[in-house]
Design a protein around this motif. Sequence first.
Motif, PDB file in Angstrom:
ATOM      1  N   LEU A 407       0.826  -1.208   0.000  1.00  0.00           N
ATOM      2  CA  LEU A 407       0.000   0.000   0.000  1.00  0.00           C
ATOM      3  C   LEU A 407       0.859   1.255   0.000  1.00  0.00           C
ATOM      4  N   MET A 408       1.968   1.216   0.717  1.00  0.00           N
ATOM      5  CA  MET A 408       2.871   2.360   0.725  1.00  0.00           C
ATOM      6  C   MET A 408       3.470   2.598  -0.654  1.00  0.00           C
ATOM      7  N   GLU A 409       3.846   1.516  -1.336  1.00  0.00           N
ATOM      8  CA  GLU A 409       4.439   1.655  -2.666  1.00  0.00           C
ATOM      9  C   GLU A 409       3.434   2.225  -3.661  1.00  0.00           C
ATOM     10  N   ARG A 410       2.186   1.867  -3.521  1.00  0.00           N
ATOM     11  CA  ARG A 410       1.154   2.345  -4.449  1.00  0.00           C
ATOM     12  C   ARG A 410       0.559   3.691  -4.019  1.00  0.00           C
ATOM     13  N   LYS A 411       0.980   4.184  -2.859  1.00  0.00           N
ATOM     14  CA  LYS A 411       0.484   5.456  -2.328  1.00  0.00           C
ATOM     15  C   LYS A 411      -1.027   5.424  -2.124  1.00  0.00           C
ATOM     16  N   VAL A 412      -1.461   4.303  -1.531  1.00  0.00           N
ATOM     17  CA  VAL A 412      -2.872   4.130  -1.186  1.00  0.00           C
ATOM     18  C   VAL A 412      -3.034   4.428   0.296  1.00  0.00           C
ATOM     19  N   GLY A 413      -3.955   5.330   0.656  1.00  0.00           N
ATOM     20  CA  GLY A 413      -4.213   5.621   2.057  1.00  0.00           C
ATOM     21  C   GLY A 413      -4.840   4.414   2.735  1.00  0.00           C
ATOM     22  N   PHE A 414      -4.462   4.139   3.991  1.00  0.00           N
ATOM     23  CA  PHE A 414      -4.976   2.960   4.672  1.00  0.00           C
ATOM     24  C   PHE A 414      -4.984   3.177   6.172  1.00  0.00           C
ATOM     25  N   GLU A 415      -5.819   2.356   6.834  1.00  0.00           N
ATOM     26  CA  GLU A 415      -5.842   2.273   8.287  1.00  0.00           C
ATOM     27  C   GLU A 415      -5.965   0.803   8.655  1.00  0.00           C
ATOM     28  N   ILE A 416      -4.854   0.232   9.136  1.00  0.00           N
ATOM     29  CA  ILE A 416      -4.801  -1.167   9.526  1.00  0.00           C
ATOM     30  C   ILE A 416      -4.230  -1.212  10.943  1.00  0.00           C
ATOM     31  N   SER A 417      -4.878  -1.934  11.840  1.00  0.00           N
ATOM     32  CA  SER A 417      -4.469  -1.941  13.240  1.00  0.00           C
ATOM     33  C   SER A 417      -2.995  -2.316  13.373  1.00  0.00           C
ATOM     34  N   GLY A 418      -2.279  -1.561  14.207  1.00  0.00           N
ATOM     35  CA  GLY A 418      -0.859  -1.811  14.397  1.00  0.00           C
ATOM     36  C   GLY A 418      -0.566  -2.538  15.691  1.00  0.00           C
ATOM     37  N   GLY A 419      -1.585  -3.070  16.369  1.00  0.00           N
ATOM     38  CA  GLY A 419      -1.378  -3.754  17.643  1.00  0.00           C
ATOM     39  C   GLY A 419      -1.014  -5.219  17.460  1.00  0.00           C
ATOM     40  N   ARG A 420      -1.695  -6.057  18.200  1.00  0.00           N
ATOM     41  CA  ARG A 420      -1.365  -7.480  18.221  1.00  0.00           C
ATOM     42  C   ARG A 420      -1.615  -8.134  16.876  1.00  0.00           C
ATOM     43  N   CYS A 421      -0.716  -9.032  16.477  1.00  0.00           N
ATOM     44  CA  CYS A 421      -0.899  -9.856  15.273  1.00  0.00           C
ATOM     45  C   CYS A 421      -0.461 -11.269  15.616  1.00  0.00           C
ATOM     46  N   TYR A 422      -0.612 -12.203  14.661  1.00  0.00           N
ATOM     47  CA  TYR A 422      -0.392 -13.612  14.924  1.00  0.00           C
ATOM     48  C   TYR A 422       0.575 -14.171  13.884  1.00  0.00           C
ATOM     49  N   GLU A 423       1.548 -14.962  14.380  1.00  0.00           N
ATOM     50  CA  GLU A 423       2.539 -15.560  13.504  1.00  0.00           C
ATOM     51  C   GLU A 423       1.937 -16.736  12.763  1.00  0.00           C
ATOM     52  N   ASN A 424       2.626 -17.170  11.703  1.00  0.00           N
ATOM     53  CA  ASN A 424       2.132 -18.287  10.900  1.00  0.00           C
ATOM     54  C   ASN A 424       1.983 -19.531  11.749  1.00  0.00           C
ATOM     55  N   GLY A 425       0.833 -20.161  11.617  1.00  0.00           N
ATOM     56  CA  GLY A 425       0.609 -21.427  12.305  1.00  0.00           C
ATOM     57  C   GLY A 425       0.150 -21.272  13.729  1.00  0.00           C
ATOM     58  N   LYS A 426       0.186 -20.076  14.286  1.00  0.00           N
ATOM     59  CA  LYS A 426      -0.231 -19.877  15.662  1.00  0.00           C
ATOM     60  C   LYS A 426      -1.736 -19.701  15.721  1.00  0.00           C
ATOM     61  N   GLU A 427      -2.348 -20.359  16.676  1.00  0.00           N
ATOM     62  CA  GLU A 427      -3.801 -20.268  16.803  1.00  0.00           C
ATOM     63  C   GLU A 427      -4.201 -18.862  17.229  1.00  0.00           C
ATOM     64  N   VAL A 428      -5.199 -18.342  16.585  1.00  0.00           N
ATOM     65  CA  VAL A 428      -5.683 -17.002  16.907  1.00  0.00           C
ATOM     66  C   VAL A 428      -6.532 -17.081  18.158  1.00  0.00           C
ATOM     67  N   GLY A 429      -6.165 -16.308  19.135  1.00  0.00           N
ATOM     68  CA  GLY A 429      -6.904 -16.330  20.386  1.00  0.00           C
ATOM     69  C   GLY A 429      -7.903 -15.210  20.496  1.00  0.00           C
ATOM     70  N   GLU A 430      -8.514 -15.101  21.690  1.00  0.00           N
ATOM     71  CA  GLU A 430      -9.482 -14.046  21.931  1.00  0.00           C
ATOM     72  C   GLU A 430      -8.758 -12.720  22.118  1.00  0.00           C
ATOM     73  N   PRO A 431      -9.227 -11.653  21.511  1.00  0.00           N
ATOM     74  CA  PRO A 431      -8.578 -10.360  21.704  1.00  0.00           C
ATOM     75  C   PRO A 431      -8.879  -9.792  23.076  1.00  0.00           C
ATOM     76  N   THR A 432      -7.954  -9.007  23.559  1.00  0.00           N
ATOM     77  CA  THR A 432      -8.184  -8.310  24.817  1.00  0.00           C
ATOM     78  C   THR A 432      -8.972  -7.041  24.558  1.00  0.00           C
ATOM     79  N   VAL A 433      -9.356  -6.437  25.687  1.00  0.00           N
ATOM     80  CA  VAL A 433     -10.167  -5.231  25.553  1.00  0.00           C
ATOM     81  C   VAL A 433      -9.392  -4.126  24.857  1.00  0.00           C
ATOM     82  N   GLY A 434      -8.080  -4.107  25.037  1.00  0.00           N
ATOM     83  CA  GLY A 434      -7.288  -3.047  24.433  1.00  0.00           C
ATOM     84  C   GLY A 434      -6.952  -3.279  22.996  1.00  0.00           C
ATOM     85  N   ASP A 435      -7.162  -4.484  22.491  1.00  0.00           N
ATOM     86  CA  ASP A 435      -6.812  -4.773  21.099  1.00  0.00           C
ATOM     87  C   ASP A 435      -7.847  -4.177  20.153  1.00  0.00           C
TER      88      ASP A 435
END
Length: 961
Positions: A407-435
Motif C-alpha cells: 500500500l505504501m508503494e502504491r500510495k494508497v491511504g490505509f488504516e490497519i491496526s498496528g497492535g497485536r498480530c499472529y505468527e504463521n501457524g499460531k492459533e488465533v486467540g481471543e482479543p483483549t479489551v485493548g486490542d
Amino acid sequence: MVSSILLLWALVGLIGRVHGKCSLAPIADNERSIAYACIHGDLSDLDELSSETEWIEFSVSRFHEIPNDAFQRFRNLRRLSFYNCHVNVIGPDAFRSLHRLDWLIFHGTRIHAARAAWFRHLPNLRKLILDRCGLVHVEPDVFRMLPRVETLGLRDNDLDCLPVEELSHMRMLRAVRIDGNPWWCECRMRLDRFFRERSIIQEERCKLQPGVHRSLQCMTQIDIPILFPIITVEQIEGYEERRHSNRFQMSALTSLDRLPDRSTWIEITGLRINHLPEYAFFRFGNSLRILELRNCSIDVIEPGAFAGLHQLQRLVLIGNRLPAVAAHWFDDLVALQQLVLARNAIQRIEPGALRPLANSLRHLDMRYNRLQCLSPDELTDLRQLERLDAVGNPWNCECRRNLHRALMERKVGFEISGGRCYENGKEVGEPTVGDDRGQHWHTVTTTTTNIGQVRWTSFEETLLEKNVTVLRPTTVAPTIPVYTERPHPRYRGVCVPDKTERSRQVYTCSGITSFKELEVVPRSVHTLRIILSNLKTIPTRAFARFDGYMSRLELRDCAIEKVEYRAFADLYNLEYLSLHSNQLESVTSHALEGLTNLRQLDLSRNHISHITNDAIDLLSQLRSLDVSENYMNCIGVEHMARKMPRLIALRVSGNPWSCLCGTKLASFLDTRGIRYDRESLLGMNDDCYATNTPTVTPTTIATTSKSTTTEPPSVPVYEEPVTGSCTVQQEPAGLRYRCIGGNLSLLKSIPRDVVAIEFHEGHLPRLPNGSLYNFPSLQELVIRNCGLSTIEAGAFRGLDSLERLAIQNNPLTSIEQGWFNIERLERLDLRGNSIRYIAPGAFRQLPRLVYLNLEGNDLQCIYTSDLSDMSGLHVVEFAGNPLKWRCRMDLEQFLEMRKIKFVKVENSCEGKKIMRSLLYQNRTGEPLECPPSCSIATEIEQAKCMTFFVAFAMLVAMRMH
C-alpha cells in the motif's frame, strides 16, 4: 355411418397437421446434408425427422418451452435455429448430447436472460446468435462456456453493459454484432477498445462508407452528484446518516415492489434475509447509485444478486454472516466506487473476487471481520484504489507487513491496526479489551427481526435535492412555441370525393378516429382511401354497407394493430386491399374471411412476423402480394405453391428471412418466373450458408461540411410535367406558398425570395441533392404526406435561413448522417414517418435546435449520445415509438437532468414484469404477465398493480420455502 364420419374428421385433422410439419430443405453448400424447415409447428413434429438430421430450423412456431433433452435423438445435429418462436423458457439441459452443434440461432424470441447452463453441453459451438430476443442480461459465465465461438450476435436487445473481462474467455471470437442495444457509454467504449485490441470485427447492419467518421451510439451516463464519506465506527454500529428519504416497514424482500423503478438510493435495515436472491435489485439498475444492507443476517448471496446494477457507485454490507467474499458477487458492478463490507465475519476473499471492480473502486472498507490475510495480489487489479480501511481483523503478522509495504508503494491511504498480530501457524486467540479499539472481531452483533425498514430516494427527489440547473442560450427566438404543432383542423377527420375520377366514385378520408365517420361516404363508392388516421382496430363487418359496390380499399398510415373476425367479409367484389404502413403483427384467416375475389393485397411496412397457412387458403385468386418491410423470416412456401396458382407478383424485400426459408422462397420465385431482388432476399441474412451473395451496398452518406452558398451544387433539372397547385399568402416576413398534390417540378413556379413552402398530399418520393438550393431566404419548409422515402445528402444545402423544417407522415425509414447540416434550424419535426434508424451524428450539425419531434415512428431506441451535443435543446417529443425498457428510462432521466421538456410515458409495471420473468421463468413455466391496469398512470391503478405483484411474489416465495 358414424365411424365413416369419424374417419373423415381424423383425415381432416391429419391433413391439418401436415401443414405444420417439417419439410426437407435444399442446402446449396452440401447436397448430402439433411435439413428440415419447420413452420407453424411444435416440438412434437421432431418425431417424424430422421435421427441423422444435421440442420433444423423452426419458424413462427408456437411452443413456449424447450424442455430438457428436447433434441437428444439428433446427435449429428450441426445447426439449430429458432425464428420468431414464442420461446421464453429453456431447460438447463435442453441441448444435452448436441456435442457436434456448430450453430445455435435464436431470433425474435423472449428469453430475457442468457443463462450459462444452456451452453454447458455445447463444447464445439462456433456461432451463437441471440438477436431480438428481449435480452436484458447475459450471465457472465456464459462466455466461459463458449471458448470456440467465432461469431457472437446480440443485436437488437435491451442490453446496457457486458463484462469485458469475461469476454476474454472467448479466445476464438472473430466477429460480433452488438448494435441496436442501449449501451451505457462507458461500457460501450470499453467493449469497443476490447474488440479493437483483439482485432474482432463489429458487424453492423447500417454501415458507413470508408473515410466517414464513426461515432458510438450509446446512453450517456447521468452524473448524479453523490458524496462518498468515510463511514465512521459509529455509523457501522448503527448510526443513521441524515438524509432526506422515504421509508416504510417490510417483512419480506418482495416488498421492494413498492419502490419506484427509478430509485437512486435504497437502504434496508434489520430485516432477516437469509439468502439474497438473484436479480433482487435488477429493476433499479438504470438509476440506482447507492445500495445499503445493514444488519440483515445475510448468509448467502446468490450469483447475480447484484446483476444489472451497472451504475451503482456505493455498496454497503454491514452486520451480516458472510464467511467469504465470493468471486461472483461483483461481476456487474462496473461503476462501483465505494465498497463497505464491515462486520460480516469475513475470513477470506476468493481469488479474482475484486477483479470486476478494477477500473472504478476507490475505497474498500473491510473493518471488523475475521481476515487473517489480504494478499496484495488481490489489490493489484484495483487501479483506482485510493483508500483501504481494515482495522479490527486478526492479522497474520507477515501478511500484514506485506500489505503495508504494497500500500505504501502504491500510495494508497490505509488504516490497519498496528497492535497485536499472529505468527504463521499460531492459533488465533481471543482479543483483549485493548486490542483493536476494544472491538470484537470474532462476533457479529446484529439485531434482526421479521420486520425491517426500507428507506429510499427517487430520481425525481434527487434532482430536487441537488437543484440541478441548466443554462439555456439567450439567442432563442421568442416567437417559437414549445408545444407540439398539430395539423390544421380542415385536414383532419374529413372525407372528400376525388374530383379527378369522374367516371367512378372515389373518396379519400383522412384524420378519422372512428369508422362511424364513414357514414358520409356514399354506399356506391368504388374506391375508398383512408389515410393518416387513428384506427387501432378494424371491427367485424366494418364495411358492410359498401358490400357489392366497393372494388378498392386502402387503409394507409392508420396505426391499425388488429383486424377482427370477418372485418371485410361483406366486400365480396373487392379486388384491391392495402394495409400499408400500419402496426399489424400477424395475418390470419379470420382477418381475410370473405375476400373471395381479391386480386391484390398490400401488407407492406407493418410489423408482421407471420402469415398463417389458413390465411393463404383464402387467397386463391390473388395475383399480387406485397409483404415487404416487415419482420417476417418465413412463410409457407409449399402452401403458396399449391394455394396461389395465379400469383404473378410477390414483393418480399426488407424482411429478415431465415436461411432455409429464404432459399426455398427464392426457389419458388424462380420457378414462377417472378422478378425479385436476390440481394435483398438473401443478403440481409448474415446467418446463411450462401457466401456468394453480394454485400448490401450501404446508403450513400456525405461528409458533414458546412452549408455554403459560394460553391453551388448542380441543381437537378425536373423533366416530369408539373402537377398540383399552390396558393399564396402574404405574411409579415414575406410570401408563404401552400402547395397541394405537387411534385418537384412545381418548385420552378415559386419565386426565389419566398420565406415558407408547404407541400401537402404531393408526389415527392425523392429529394435530390441541391433541389432547394434556389431558396436562400426560406425560413420554413413543410413536406407532409408526399410519399418521401429517399433524401439525398445535400438536399437541404443552401438553406442558410431555414429555421423550421417539418417532414411528416412520409414512408421515411432512416435519418442519415449529413442530411441536416442547417446551422440556423431551430425546429425539426419528423413525426408520423416510419423511421427505424437514426445514424450516429445525424443531429450534430444543428447547434441552434430548440425543438425536436420524433413522435409516431418505429424507433426502438433514441440514443442520448445523439442529443448530448445539442446544448440549446429545450423540447423533445417521442411518444408513439416502441422504445425498449432501458432505453426509455435512460432517455427520460437524461432529459430530466438536462431540464428538457417531454411528455412522460407511464408504464408503472414494465420493470416488474421483466424482473418477474427473470426470476420465475424456470420455476412457473409461463412468464408473468402484467395486468392491463399497470399501464394506466394513475395512483389508484398503480396501487392495484403493486398489490397484485406483492401478493403474487409472497405466494411464490411461500411455495419455494
